[in-house]
Design a protein around this motif. Structure first.
Motif, PDB file in Angstrom:
ATOM      1  N   VAL A 168      46.375 -35.605  10.785  1.00 15.12           N
ATOM      2  CA  VAL A 168      45.773 -36.921  11.005  1.00 15.12           C
ATOM      3  C   VAL A 168      46.393 -37.952  10.063  1.00 15.12           C
ATOM      4  O   VAL A 168      46.708 -39.079  10.476  1.00 15.12           O
ATOM      5  CB  VAL A 168      44.242 -36.862  10.837  1.00 15.12           C
ATOM      6  N   GLY A 169      46.571 -37.589   8.798  1.00 13.64           N
ATOM      7  CA  GLY A 169      47.181 -38.520   7.853  1.00 13.64           C
ATOM      8  C   GLY A 169      48.566 -38.949   8.292  1.00 13.64           C
ATOM      9  O   GLY A 169      48.943 -40.121   8.171  1.00 13.64           O
ATOM     10  N   THR A 170      49.345 -37.993   8.817  1.00 11.41           N
ATOM     11  CA  THR A 170      50.683 -38.316   9.316  1.00 11.41           C
ATOM     12  C   THR A 170      50.600 -39.193  10.561  1.00 11.41           C
ATOM     13  O   THR A 170      51.350 -40.164  10.712  1.00 11.41           O
ATOM     14  CB  THR A 170      51.457 -37.023   9.635  1.00 11.41           C
ATOM     15  N   VAL A 220      40.340 -43.293   5.695  1.00  8.37           N
ATOM     16  CA  VAL A 220      39.109 -42.613   6.097  1.00  8.37           C
ATOM     17  C   VAL A 220      39.383 -41.643   7.244  1.00  8.37           C
ATOM     18  O   VAL A 220      38.845 -40.524   7.268  1.00  8.37           O
ATOM     19  CB  VAL A 220      38.018 -43.633   6.479  1.00  8.37           C
ATOM     20  N   CYS A 221      40.221 -42.024   8.189  1.00  5.55           N
ATOM     21  CA  CYS A 221      40.608 -41.099   9.263  1.00  5.55           C
ATOM     22  C   CYS A 221      41.221 -39.826   8.683  1.00  5.55           C
ATOM     23  O   CYS A 221      40.902 -38.711   9.105  1.00  5.55           O
ATOM     24  CB  CYS A 221      41.605 -41.774  10.212  1.00  5.55           C
ATOM     25  N   HIS A 222      42.114 -39.980   7.731  1.00  2.00           N
ATOM     26  CA  HIS A 222      42.737 -38.825   7.068  1.00  2.00           C
ATOM     27  C   HIS A 222      41.684 -37.947   6.387  1.00  2.00           C
ATOM     28  O   HIS A 222      41.709 -36.717   6.515  1.00  2.00           O
ATOM     29  CB  HIS A 222      43.754 -39.337   6.042  1.00  2.00           C
ATOM     30  N   VAL A 223      40.747 -38.577   5.688  1.00  2.00           N
ATOM     31  CA  VAL A 223      39.708 -37.825   4.981  1.00  2.00           C
ATOM     32  C   VAL A 223      38.831 -37.055   5.968  1.00  2.00           C
ATOM     33  O   VAL A 223      38.428 -35.910   5.703  1.00  2.00           O
ATOM     34  CB  VAL A 223      38.856 -38.780   4.117  1.00  2.00           C
ATOM     35  N   ARG A 227      32.898 -44.061  14.389  1.00  2.32           N
ATOM     36  CA  ARG A 227      34.053 -44.609  15.105  1.00  2.32           C
ATOM     37  C   ARG A 227      35.358 -43.998  14.599  1.00  2.32           C
ATOM     38  O   ARG A 227      36.221 -43.590  15.387  1.00  2.32           O
ATOM     39  CB  ARG A 227      34.070 -46.133  14.944  1.00  2.32           C
ATOM     40  N   LEU A 228      35.504 -43.916  13.298  1.00  2.00           N
ATOM     41  CA  LEU A 228      36.745 -43.387  12.721  1.00  2.00           C
ATOM     42  C   LEU A 228      36.836 -41.874  12.877  1.00  2.00           C
ATOM     43  O   LEU A 228      37.932 -41.323  13.023  1.00  2.00           O
ATOM     44  CB  LEU A 228      36.849 -43.797  11.247  1.00  2.00           C
ATOM     45  N   TYR A 229      35.688 -41.206  12.870  1.00  2.00           N
ATOM     46  CA  TYR A 229      35.698 -39.763  13.126  1.00  2.00           C
ATOM     47  C   TYR A 229      36.149 -39.493  14.563  1.00  2.00           C
ATOM     48  O   TYR A 229      36.914 -38.553  14.818  1.00  2.00           O
ATOM     49  CB  TYR A 229      34.319 -39.164  12.876  1.00  2.00           C
ATOM     50  N   ALA A 230      35.684 -40.321  15.501  1.00  2.00           N
ATOM     51  CA  ALA A 230      36.102 -40.163  16.893  1.00  2.00           C
ATOM     52  C   ALA A 230      37.615 -40.340  17.028  1.00  2.00           C
ATOM     53  O   ALA A 230      38.272 -39.628  17.804  1.00  2.00           O
ATOM     54  CB  ALA A 230      35.366 -41.173  17.771  1.00  2.00           C
ATOM     55  N   ARG A 231      38.163 -41.257  16.257  1.00  5.29           N
ATOM     56  CA  ARG A 231      39.615 -41.458  16.270  1.00  5.29           C
ATOM     57  C   ARG A 231      40.344 -40.234  15.725  1.00  5.29           C
ATOM     58  O   ARG A 231      41.340 -39.782  16.303  1.00  5.29           O
ATOM     59  CB  ARG A 231      39.964 -42.696  15.442  1.00  5.29           C
ATOM     60  N   ALA A 275      31.593 -37.653   1.225  1.00  4.65           N
ATOM     61  CA  ALA A 275      31.200 -38.539   0.119  1.00  4.65           C
ATOM     62  C   ALA A 275      32.248 -39.625  -0.099  1.00  4.65           C
ATOM     63  O   ALA A 275      31.923 -40.806  -0.266  1.00  4.65           O
ATOM     64  CB  ALA A 275      30.991 -37.727  -1.153  1.00  4.65           C
ATOM     65  N   ARG A 276      33.531 -39.244  -0.083  1.00 11.00           N
ATOM     66  CA  ARG A 276      34.602 -40.229  -0.300  1.00 11.00           C
ATOM     67  C   ARG A 276      34.671 -41.234   0.844  1.00 11.00           C
ATOM     68  O   ARG A 276      34.846 -42.434   0.626  1.00 11.00           O
ATOM     69  CB  ARG A 276      35.939 -39.512  -0.475  1.00 11.00           C
ATOM     70  N   ALA A 277      34.553 -40.737   2.076  1.00 10.32           N
ATOM     71  CA  ALA A 277      34.596 -41.638   3.234  1.00 10.32           C
ATOM     72  C   ALA A 277      33.432 -42.626   3.200  1.00 10.32           C
ATOM     73  O   ALA A 277      33.599 -43.825   3.449  1.00 10.32           O
ATOM     74  CB  ALA A 277      34.567 -40.824   4.525  1.00 10.32           C
ATOM     75  N   THR A 278      32.242 -42.119   2.866  1.00 10.67           N
ATOM     76  CA  THR A 278      31.064 -42.987   2.784  1.00 10.67           C
ATOM     77  C   THR A 278      31.213 -44.008   1.665  1.00 10.67           C
ATOM     78  O   THR A 278      30.876 -45.191   1.831  1.00 10.67           O
ATOM     79  CB  THR A 278      29.800 -42.141   2.549  1.00 10.67           C
TER      80      THR A 278
END
Length: 648
Positions: A475-477, A517-520, A595-599, A547-550
């Motif tokens: 995902v990060g890539t 956040v997507c990467h996390v 939303r970002l988790y769905a991505r 925790a980091r994403a939040t």
């Protein structure tokens, strides 16, 4: 004379020759007499005559400590004409400087001349060619009571009646010389020396196990600062610059275990200065904790440092003094006098007349009062980074000493990325213990077993962790956060795996924050896409993925003005509490997370073959570097295009 840590002195033939059979007579001052007396005591009049009479000679002198190098150089230059003379207490910074030194040496000796080199550690600091060419190497120990007694006699005209065997123990050259004065009695000189020596009870003395600054690994800007300091202090001792010209006071900041204390000890050994170590915690531990007792502790520490100056004062845990910007009203009445007093004492300690180097240390630079680190006090904060694989290889070699000589440590260093120098020291001790238990020398497998112990986790759990880490990487890539540098499923404490990316600063824009956040969230998304369910590994801890994403998305709405309002509510640490008190903002953060988790989930569904391939090899090898990760991705996609299955 050019500012350099070398003295290159070419004396013209037209100059009158100095007397080579005895020292030139000078005013009876201790800073002149003391080095002469030490030389004469060790090599005797015959040795001095031999050195003075040689028409061609390469002499290397080992000084007792760095602060003796310049005084000894001045004295030995009185022993005759020298066509080449070098005085160095710190290693050169590159081949060019060494080549210039060797060139001067070759010219002097090749023409039948005389050369002398002085250092407190000749083998570590001087060019190897100079050591090899030496006709004579003279090693000078710290001065005995007898040497100091003769110096007192030369300065005062009388020998002390009593010379304690430990007279001046632990004192440096300048400290001894300033205690022996004209117009004083021998007894007064002895009393000063004893008092100065006793005042160093707080002082830590460096042994051979402490590396020099130039031998350190992974300290980045801090090492550059220290090398400059060592060089500038040498120039100051030679009278070429003033203390005002030296950048000598800083705060070192890093995560725990990255070697701030080791750095201070190394700096002390490299400069030849005594090290006085203290901490805010020690001020409380050594007192009842009342306001007046804490202020008294501060005064005692700084007074001890001044008593043995020039010296290094290492102030650890300096974040224990709270910032006046964040202190609560309830604690202000107690803390404000302490903070004010510390700032006043720092003003004196960092002045040009104090002869002190003050180095602070903290794990939390953001908590420091800005007045402590402003120019004129501790100047600035220098951050020590986590060591990379190259630095870790050097740290391993440093702690191993003669063990595993010649072994390639690069693979173990790569496996150790993300860990501190303190952890490396613990691994080396564990490997030595294993070798002792087996009644043999250490083997590379002993160290490997310490760094990467056997994994007793359930294979199903290990596979899930590998899928999770592969999801972070993929995902990060995909969102172009940066470049994957490594993936590991080696268990470290509460961490079951880790993916590292070399990414640009992600907090500049809202788009870059959302990529982060997507990467996390990519690890959790990969578990759902590949395994059909999610585990608990994404949450449960303040450092977890959720925790980091939040926290990051909470800052968007509460702290950095990228949400619906510009109002500042708090910092990252305060986000959880602020969200609990503000349901409306909490709902916005939740919507952003979904939303970002769905991505991230969409990306993982489209990359299932790649995630499986990366996870399979990661679970087997337990570590993948960035290069191998990219190879697996390319191989899998190539196989998919050609219709051939790859990596399961």
């Amino acid at each position: 004379m050019a500012k350099s840590d070398d003295f290159l002195v070419g004396l013209e033939d037209s100059k009158p020759a100095r007397n080579r059979n005895k020292f030139k007579k000078a005013a009876a001052q201790a800073h002149d007499i003391l080095p002469r007396t030490l030389i004469e005591t060790i090599i005797g009049a015959e040795g001095i005559a031999k050195i003075s009479a040689h028409k061609t000679l390469c002499l290397v002198v080992e000084a007792p400590a760095a602060d003796w190098v310049v005084p000894l150089w001045k004295s030995i230059n009185e022993m005759g004409e020298w066509d080449f003379s070098i005085c160095r207490s710190v290693a050169s910074r590159g081949k060019a400087q060494d080549e210039s030194t060797v060139e001067g040496l070759v010219k002097a000796l090749g023409s039948g001349g005389r050369a002398v080199a002085i250092s407190q550690s000749p083998k570590a600091v001087l060019p190897p060619a100079l050591i090899s060419a030496a006709d004579m190497i003279v090693s000078l120990p710290a001065p005995t009571a007898n040497v100091i007694g003769k110096t007192i006699e030369a300065v005062t005209g009388k020998l002390p009646e009593s010379l304690p065997p430990t007279l001046a123990a632990g004192l440096g050259f300048d400290e001894i010389a300033t205690c022996i004065r004209q117009n004083s009695t021998p007894a007064e000189c002895v009393e000063r020396l004893q008092r100065a020596s006793a005042s160093k009870r707080r002082v830590e003395h460096m042994g051979q196990d402490v590396p020099y600054v130039h031998e350190l690994h992974g300290y980045g800007e801090a090492q550059t600062w220290a090398l400059n300091l060592v060089e500038d202090l040498d120039a100051w001792r030679r009278g070429e610059i003033s203390l005002h010209d030296i950048d000598r006071n800083v705060v070192l900041a890093s995560a725990p275990g990255l070697g701030k204390t080791t750095f201070a000890r190394s700096l002390a050994r490299s400069t030849g200065l005594p090290l006085i170590t203290t901490s805010v915690g020690a001020w409380f531990a050594n007192s009842p904790g009342y306001l007046d007792s804490i202020i008294k502790q501060i005064d005692e520490v700084f007074a001890s440092a001044r008593a043995v100056a020039p010296a290094i004062l290492f102030l650890d845990e300096c974040d224990g003094i709270p910032s006046r910007e964040t202190i609560s009203p309830r604690g202000a009445d107690w803390w404000l006098p302490v903070i004010g007093h510390l700032l006043t004492v720092l003003d004196g300690a960092t002045s040009d007349t104090s002869n002190l180097v003050v180095v602070g240390a903290t794990n939390y630079a953001e908590k420091l009062d800005p007045a402590i680190v402003r120019p004129g006090r501790l100047n600035r904060v220098i951050t020590i980074p986590a060591p990379d694989s190259e630095a870790l290889a050097g740290i391993f070699r440093q702690h191993l000493g003669d063990d595993l000589a010649g072994e390639d440590l690069s693979q173990i260093a790569r496996l150790a990325v993300g860990n501190s120098g303190a952890q490396v020291a613990a691994w080396v001790k564990a490997a030595r213990r294993a070798a002792r238990s087996a009644k043999r020398g250490m083997l590379l497998r002993d160290l490997m077993q310490a760094v990467v112990p056997d994994d007793n986790r359930n294979p199903e759990l290990l596979h899930r962790i590998a899928v999770h880490e592969a999801g972070h990487a993929v995902v990060g890539t995909s969102v172009k956060l940066g470049t994957v540098t490594s993936l590991t499923v080696i268990e470290r404490g509460i961490t079951g795996g880790l993916t590292r990316m070399d990414s640009e600063e992600w907090s500049i824009t809202l788009a870059s924050i959302e990529r982060y956040v997507c990467h996390v969230l990519g690890g959790r998304a990969a578990e759902e896409a590949v395994l059909g369910s999610v585990g608990s590994g994404s949450g449960g801890d303040a450092r977890s993925d959720l925790a980091r994403a939040t926290q990051v998305l909470g800052l968007v709405h509460l702290g950095i003005g990228m949400g619906a309002t510009l109002r500042y509510h708090g910092n990252a640490e305060e986000v959880p509490q602020l969200l609990a008190l503000n349901p409306a903002v909490a709902a916005k953060v939740e919507a952003d997370l979904q939303r970002l988790y769905a991505r991230a989930l969409e990306i993982c569904h489209g990359e299932i073959p790649v995630i499986k391939a990366v996870a399979k090899e990661l679970a087997e090898r337990r570590y993948l570097d960035g290069e191998r990760y990219l190879e697996i991705v390319a191989e899998t996609r190539s196989g998919a295009k050609s219709g051939v299955a790859s990596h399961g």
